[in-house]
Design an enzyme around this catalytic site. Structure first.
Site, PDB file in Angstrom:
ATOM      1  N   ASP A  25     -12.268   7.712 -18.214  1.00  0.00           N
ATOM      2  CA  ASP A  25     -11.661   6.438 -18.127  1.00  0.00           C
ATOM      3  C   ASP A  25     -10.426   6.194 -18.872  1.00  0.00           C
ATOM      4  O   ASP A  25     -10.135   6.686 -20.173  1.00  0.00           O
ATOM      5  CB  ASP A  25     -12.726   5.618 -18.665  1.00  0.00           C
ATOM      6  CG  ASP A  25     -14.253   5.223 -18.071  1.00  0.00           C
ATOM      7  OD1 ASP A  25     -14.224   5.802 -16.924  1.00  0.00           O
ATOM      8  OD2 ASP A  25     -15.050   4.715 -18.640  1.00  0.00           O
ATOM      9  N   LYS A  82     -13.387   0.678 -10.594  1.00  0.00           N
ATOM     10  CA  LYS A  82     -14.648   0.139 -10.604  1.00  0.00           C
ATOM     11  C   LYS A  82     -14.519  -1.289 -10.008  1.00  0.00           C
ATOM     12  O   LYS A  82     -13.782  -2.311 -10.354  1.00  0.00           O
ATOM     13  CB  LYS A  82     -15.167  -0.064 -11.933  1.00  0.00           C
ATOM     14  CG  LYS A  82     -15.471   1.184 -12.802  1.00  0.00           C
ATOM     15  CD  LYS A  82     -16.176   0.769 -14.136  1.00  0.00           C
ATOM     16  CE  LYS A  82     -16.228   2.176 -15.011  1.00  0.00           C
ATOM     17  NZ  LYS A  82     -17.120   3.106 -14.390  1.00  0.00           N
ATOM     18  N   GLY A 154     -20.901   3.232 -22.935  1.00  0.00           N
ATOM     19  CA  GLY A 154     -20.287   2.629 -24.264  1.00  0.00           C
ATOM     20  C   GLY A 154     -21.356   3.043 -25.569  1.00  0.00           C
ATOM     21  O   GLY A 154     -20.812   2.249 -26.482  1.00  0.00           O
ATOM     22  N   ARG A 166     -32.594  14.800 -15.901  1.00  0.00           N
ATOM     23  CA  ARG A 166     -33.793  15.660 -15.914  1.00  0.00           C
ATOM     24  C   ARG A 166     -34.433  15.082 -14.648  1.00  0.00           C
ATOM     25  O   ARG A 166     -35.195  15.732 -14.253  1.00  0.00           O
ATOM     26  CB  ARG A 166     -34.202  15.799 -17.361  1.00  0.00           C
ATOM     27  CG  ARG A 166     -33.718  16.725 -18.013  1.00  0.00           C
ATOM     28  CD  ARG A 166     -34.505  17.078 -19.442  1.00  0.00           C
ATOM     29  NE  ARG A 166     -34.133  17.916 -20.182  1.00  0.00           N
ATOM     30  CZ  ARG A 166     -33.943  19.080 -20.179  1.00  0.00           C
ATOM     31  NH1 ARG A 166     -34.894  19.748 -19.169  1.00  0.00           N
ATOM     32  NH2 ARG A 166     -33.672  20.039 -21.346  1.00  0.00           N
ATOM     33  N   GLY A 215     -22.544   7.969 -22.101  1.00  0.00           N
ATOM     34  CA  GLY A 215     -23.059   8.390 -23.316  1.00  0.00           C
ATOM     35  C   GLY A 215     -22.328   9.585 -23.960  1.00  0.00           C
ATOM     36  O   GLY A 215     -22.511  10.027 -24.863  1.00  0.00           O
ATOM     37  N   SER A 237     -15.987   5.888 -22.938  1.00  0.00           N
ATOM     38  CA  SER A 237     -15.256   5.544 -24.189  1.00  0.00           C
ATOM     39  C   SER A 237     -15.083   6.934 -25.062  1.00  0.00           C
ATOM     40  O   SER A 237     -14.499   6.882 -25.988  1.00  0.00           O
ATOM     41  CB  SER A 237     -16.378   4.614 -24.871  1.00  0.00           C
ATOM     42  OG  SER A 237     -16.636   3.421 -24.055  1.00  0.00           O
TER      43      SER A 237
END
Length: 295
Positions: A25, A82, A154, A166, A215, A237
């Site tokens: 990003d 996006k 984020g 998974r 994440g 992020s």
């Protein structure tokens, strides 16, 4: 057979070319150049990274077209952008601008809570998020050419991306090992097209690539997702909210490529500075969890 522009083979082939890489990003041309220099296979142009979108609250929309254009002009690698879930015009605008990929993204505030975009109507390929095989196949059924885990954007917390990857992989194994006469019932259970389950059983895998996202904040996080079977990683992020974006970007690219070279990952992780601040998922109210957007 002649390949037709905008056809599934062409659009899915573009995604295959990103396999094994990192998509970052970026919010301006300078960050895009840092990402390209670090070895990113593509960049995602947006006004604010997910952690800033989360902090600001309110309505998050498609990036200003000036930002998207500046990023496109700054780098030679593919540029993604996006659009809000279900926002036909945002997607058409990005397509008209010539972006290489559109992310129909739960990071932005959904424009339509009932209908996703019919992505097969567009020449530009789409990437979409998923938490399980049902979501994955519904998006492919609409024309998505690439998937990614939703994770929890984020947060700098990889746990949800791990959970989603998974789950998709476990459900894939189940479908692959089913007999043909069980597939229709599984399609009903998943809320997914029967033809796609049949295709998975024949291929032994998803018909499109599935990246990890949501994440990922460290080289070890990126390597973990590759270890679990991701085809590549998105980092939102995690890079430009770290203490040293240039070093983090290069380290995450290297860790993604050499995800089973643990000595290298140890060296890459040394002296990086502070990663982005993390958020515990249990502290987020359900309405604040971006992964809950879409269906």
């Amino acid at each position: 057979m002649t390949k037709i522009l905008g056809s599934d083979p062409v659009k899915r082939g573009m995604a295959q070319m990103q396999k094994g890489g990192v998509i970052m990003d970026v919010v301006n041309a300078e960050q895009a150049r840092i990402a390209e220099a670090a070895g990113a296979v593509a960049v995602m142009a947006l006004e604010r990274v997910p952690s800033d979108i989360r902090a600001a609250g309110g309505v998050a929309r498609m990036a200003n077209t000036t930002i998207v254009r500046e990023v496109m002009e700054a780098v030679s690698i593919p540029v993604m952008a996006k659009a809000r879930i279900g926002h036909i015009v945002e997607a058409r605008v990005l397509e008209a601008m010539g972006v290489d990929y559109i992310d129909e993204s739960e990071v932005l505030t959904p424009a339509d809570e009932e209908f996703h975009l019919l992505k097969s109507d567009y020449t530009v390929p789409f990437v979409c998020g998923c938490r399980d095989l049902g979501e994955a196949l519904r998006r492919i059924g609409e024309g998505a050419s690439m998937l990614r885990t939703k994770g929890e954007p984020g947060t700098g917390n990889v746990v949800e991306a791990v959970r989603h990857l998974r789950k998709v992989n476990a459900q894939l194994r189940k479908v692959i090992n089913m007999s043909h006469d069980e597939l229709m019932t599984e399609a009903k259970y998943l809320g997914a097209p029967f033809e796609l389950l049949l295709q998975i059983k024949t291929l032994g895998k998803l018909p499109v690539v599935n990246f990890a996202a949501g994440g990922i904040a460290t080289p070890a996080d990126a390597a973990l997702m590759m270890e679990l079977g991701a085809d590549g990683v998105f980092v939102g992020s995690g890079i430009f909210k770290s203490e040293n974006p240039e070093k983090f970007a290069k380290a995450i690219v290297q860790a993604t490529t050499h995800y089973q070279d643990y000595d290298l990952i140890a060296r890459l992780s040394a002296d990086l500075g502070e990663p982005m601040r993390g958020v515990e998922i249990s502290e987020l109210a359900v309405q604040d969890r971006m992964q809950e957007r879409g269906w």
